[in-house]
Design a protein around this motif. Structure first.
Motif, short mmCIF file in Angstrom:
data_model
loop_
_atom_site.label_atom_id
_atom_site.label_comp_id
_atom_site.label_asym_id
_atom_site.label_seq_id
_atom_site.Cartn_x
_atom_site.Cartn_y
_atom_site.Cartn_z
N THR A 15 0.84 -1.20 0.00
CA THR A 15 0.00 0.00 0.00
C THR A 15 0.87 1.25 0.00
O THR A 15 0.61 2.20 -0.74
N HIS A 44 -8.82 7.62 2.66
CA HIS A 44 -9.37 6.46 3.37
C HIS A 44 -8.24 5.55 3.88
O HIS A 44 -8.29 5.07 5.01
N LEU A 45 -7.23 5.34 3.05
CA LEU A 45 -6.12 4.47 3.46
C LEU A 45 -5.35 5.05 4.64
O LEU A 45 -4.90 4.31 5.52
N VAL A 48 -7.40 4.05 7.44
CA VAL A 48 -7.30 2.61 7.72
C VAL A 48 -6.07 2.30 8.56
O VAL A 48 -6.16 1.56 9.54
N TRP A 78 0.67 8.87 5.68
CA TRP A 78 0.68 7.41 5.80
C TRP A 78 1.88 6.96 6.63
O TRP A 78 1.75 6.17 7.56
N TYR A 115 -7.74 -6.88 8.03
CA TYR A 115 -7.15 -5.65 7.50
C TYR A 115 -6.16 -5.94 6.36
O TYR A 115 -5.99 -5.10 5.48
N GLU A 118 -8.44 -5.75 3.43
CA GLU A 118 -8.82 -4.39 3.05
C GLU A 118 -7.68 -3.67 2.34
O GLU A 118 -7.87 -3.06 1.29
N LEU A 119 -6.48 -3.76 2.90
CA LEU A 119 -5.34 -3.09 2.28
C LEU A 119 -4.99 -3.68 0.91
O LEU A 119 -4.66 -2.96 -0.02
N HIS A 122 -7.67 -2.44 -1.60
CA HIS A 122 -7.53 -1.03 -1.94
C HIS A 122 -6.22 -0.73 -2.67
O HIS A 122 -6.15 0.20 -3.47
N SER A 123 -5.19 -1.53 -2.43
CA SER A 123 -3.96 -1.39 -3.25
C SER A 123 -4.28 -1.71 -4.70
O SER A 123 -3.81 -1.02 -5.61
#
Length: 187
Positions: A15, A44-45, A48, A78, A115, A118-119, A122-123
């Motif tokens: 990510t 959003h990331l 997260v 990040w 998670y 999710e990551l 989204h990546s």
């Protein structure tokens, strides 16, 4: 369940690499995640990575918004949150902590595995939007695919199951294609 922290670190690294490659001219691009353009997805990331740390330290991840607003340096934001999370992950006790997540209460190991999913997804969203799918680590999709198929029901979708209908792909399609198709995205 085996220790999912190495896979989370791999997903975090992937990510971060995606975030680092996004140019200012790509922030308005649409993503396969229908409610997010690239800018919003990056916000959003950042949320997260903060939510993961909150969950693993006994906090409520829903106390921070789904999208962190007002960020101009996504990579920097990040990395700041990532440093904190890396410290949290260094303690093996996180595997047994009780985590309050948006979709339920889980032990730390299960929350970490969720998670990763999710990551990883989204990546892929960022990679697809920016034309960088060649940077994706197939091992992450292979790890996540059986988990999402087990824990995200094929039906019903919508409402409390925030995914579109499963998209049909060949059984021998690449793992990322099968993963995102299960989550309602068109590979």
């Amino acid at each position: 369940m085996t220790d999912p922290r190495p896979m989370l670190v791999l997903a975090l690294d992937q990510t971060q690499a995606m975030i680092d490659t996004v140019g200012a001219d790509e922030l308005e691009l649409p993503t396969p995640c229908p409610e997010y353009d690239v800018r919003t997805l990056l916000g959003h990331l950042v949320t997260v990575v903060g939510r993961i740390n909150l969950a693993l330290t006994g906090g409520d991840p829903l106390t921070i918004p789904a999208v962190t607003p007002g960020i101009t340096d996504f990579a920097g934001a990040w990395k700041e949150r990532r440093v904190v999370l890396d410290g949290t992950l260094s303690d093996p006790a996180v595997l047994a902590v009780t985590c309050k997540l948006p979709w339920g209460t889980l032990p730390g190991a299960a929350a970490i595995a969720a998670y990763v999913g999710e990551l990883t997804t989204h990546s892929w969203d960022i990679a697809k939007a920016t034309g960088r799918t060649d940077l994706l680590d197939e091992s992450l999709a292979e790890y996540c695919l059986p988990l999402v198929q087990q824990f995200i029901p094929a039906e019903p979708r919508g409402g409390h199951v925030p995914f579109g209908p499963v998209v049909e792909v060949a059984d021998d399609a690449p793992a990322y294609d099968r993963l995102v198709a299960w989550e309602g995205r068109r590979p």
